[in-house]
Scaffold this motif. Sequence first.
Motif, PDB file in Angstrom:
ATOM      1  N   ALA A  24      26.545 -31.651   4.836  1.00  0.00           N
ATOM      2  CA  ALA A  24      26.038 -30.359   5.301  1.00  0.00           C
ATOM      3  C   ALA A  24      24.513 -30.369   5.301  1.00  0.00           C
ATOM      4  O   ALA A  24      23.881 -29.915   6.260  1.00  0.00           O
ATOM      5  CB  ALA A  24      26.570 -29.233   4.420  1.00  0.00           C
ATOM      6  N   ILE A  25      23.927 -30.897   4.232  1.00  0.00           N
ATOM      7  CA  ILE A  25      22.466 -30.963   4.128  1.00  0.00           C
ATOM      8  C   ILE A  25      21.886 -31.834   5.241  1.00  0.00           C
ATOM      9  O   ILE A  25      20.952 -31.435   5.930  1.00  0.00           O
ATOM     10  CB  ILE A  25      22.051 -31.527   2.747  1.00  0.00           C
ATOM     11  N   ARG A  26      22.438 -33.014   5.402  1.00  0.00           N
ATOM     12  CA  ARG A  26      21.875 -33.969   6.368  1.00  0.00           C
ATOM     13  C   ARG A  26      22.226 -33.628   7.813  1.00  0.00           C
ATOM     14  O   ARG A  26      21.344 -33.605   8.679  1.00  0.00           O
ATOM     15  CB  ARG A  26      22.344 -35.387   6.042  1.00  0.00           C
ATOM     16  N   ASP A  27      23.497 -33.371   8.088  1.00  0.00           N
ATOM     17  CA  ASP A  27      23.951 -33.240   9.476  1.00  0.00           C
ATOM     18  C   ASP A  27      23.857 -31.827  10.031  1.00  0.00           C
ATOM     19  O   ASP A  27      23.682 -31.659  11.237  1.00  0.00           O
ATOM     20  CB  ASP A  27      25.393 -33.731   9.606  1.00  0.00           C
ATOM     21  N   HIS A  28      23.985 -30.815   9.182  1.00  0.00           N
ATOM     22  CA  HIS A  28      23.952 -29.439   9.670  1.00  0.00           C
ATOM     23  C   HIS A  28      22.594 -28.780   9.445  1.00  0.00           C
ATOM     24  O   HIS A  28      22.194 -27.930  10.237  1.00  0.00           O
ATOM     25  CB  HIS A  28      25.053 -28.609   9.020  1.00  0.00           C
ATOM     26  N   LEU A  29      21.904 -29.152   8.373  1.00  0.00           N
ATOM     27  CA  LEU A  29      20.609 -28.535   8.066  1.00  0.00           C
ATOM     28  C   LEU A  29      19.433 -29.449   8.409  1.00  0.00           C
ATOM     29  O   LEU A  29      18.285 -29.041   8.284  1.00  0.00           O
ATOM     30  CB  LEU A  29      20.562 -28.132   6.593  1.00  0.00           C
ATOM     31  N   ASN A  30      19.730 -30.679   8.809  1.00  0.00           N
ATOM     32  CA  ASN A  30      18.702 -31.658   9.198  1.00  0.00           C
ATOM     33  C   ASN A  30      17.664 -31.919   8.108  1.00  0.00           C
ATOM     34  O   ASN A  30      16.499 -32.152   8.399  1.00  0.00           O
ATOM     35  CB  ASN A  30      18.021 -31.244  10.506  1.00  0.00           C
ATOM     36  N   LEU A  31      18.105 -31.884   6.860  1.00  0.00           N
ATOM     37  CA  LEU A  31      17.257 -32.235   5.722  1.00  0.00           C
ATOM     38  C   LEU A  31      17.645 -33.648   5.302  1.00  0.00           C
ATOM     39  O   LEU A  31      18.627 -33.850   4.600  1.00  0.00           O
ATOM     40  CB  LEU A  31      17.459 -31.232   4.584  1.00  0.00           C
ATOM     41  N   THR A  32      16.898 -34.614   5.753  1.00  0.00           N
ATOM     42  CA  THR A  32      17.311 -36.012   5.603  1.00  0.00           C
ATOM     43  C   THR A  32      16.693 -36.731   4.408  1.00  0.00           C
ATOM     44  O   THR A  32      16.878 -37.937   4.255  1.00  0.00           O
ATOM     45  CB  THR A  32      17.018 -36.793   6.894  1.00  0.00           C
ATOM     46  N   GLY A  33      15.988 -36.014   3.549  1.00  0.00           N
ATOM     47  CA  GLY A  33      15.437 -36.642   2.358  1.00  0.00           C
ATOM     48  C   GLY A  33      16.508 -37.041   1.356  1.00  0.00           C
ATOM     49  O   GLY A  33      16.347 -38.001   0.605  1.00  0.00           O
ATOM     50  N   THR A  34      17.597 -36.314   1.320  1.00  0.00           N
ATOM     51  CA  THR A  34      18.733 -36.637   0.459  1.00  0.00           C
ATOM     52  C   THR A  34      19.509 -37.750   1.142  1.00  0.00           C
ATOM     53  O   THR A  34      19.921 -37.613   2.287  1.00  0.00           O
ATOM     54  CB  THR A  34      19.613 -35.395   0.241  1.00  0.00           C
ATOM     55  N   LYS A  35      19.697 -38.852   0.456  1.00  0.00           N
ATOM     56  CA  LYS A  35      20.265 -40.056   1.080  1.00  0.00           C
ATOM     57  C   LYS A  35      21.725 -40.280   0.714  1.00  0.00           C
ATOM     58  O   LYS A  35      22.180 -39.906  -0.360  1.00  0.00           O
ATOM     59  CB  LYS A  35      19.470 -41.300   0.661  1.00  0.00           C
TER      60      LYS A  35
END
Length: 151
Positions: A24-35
């Motif tokens: 959800a963080i990476r793909d829906h919110l575009n917050l890519t710092g979390t790996k």
Amino acid sequence: MPKLTVNGKTIEVDADPEMPLLWAIRDHLNLTGTKYGCGIAQCGACTVHIDGQPARACQARIGDLADAKITTIEGVSGKVAEAVQAAWRNLDVVQCGYCQSGQIMSAIGLLSENKAPTDADIDGAMDGNICRCGTYQRIRAAIHDAARSLA
């Protein structure tokens, strides 16, 4: 649709409540710092804070987090976060950098609870945060440096 509070903003996520927070963080919110590292909560690359505590985003389901306050590496702030980030820069901790957002999130969690950690405290808090480049000595030194700056 599940609602999440991420970095101080409440957002509806058009996704299955069983979806791992990481996606959800990476793909829906575009917050890519979390790996993404391992997907089984063993490597620490996906570490975020849930209600102020370090947690593995790959194992947390968004449907269980409606009342939680989630903070990603993009949203950390405050005196402890600033001290940790400065120590990471000052001691040139990062090598490849892939694991470092998770390392930093775990270090902030530790120093938020314990302003003067021993090596054993650091090792315990950072256990499960894997660095494939082996920067563990620099990570420990940076945590001590950050702790001194907070004293």
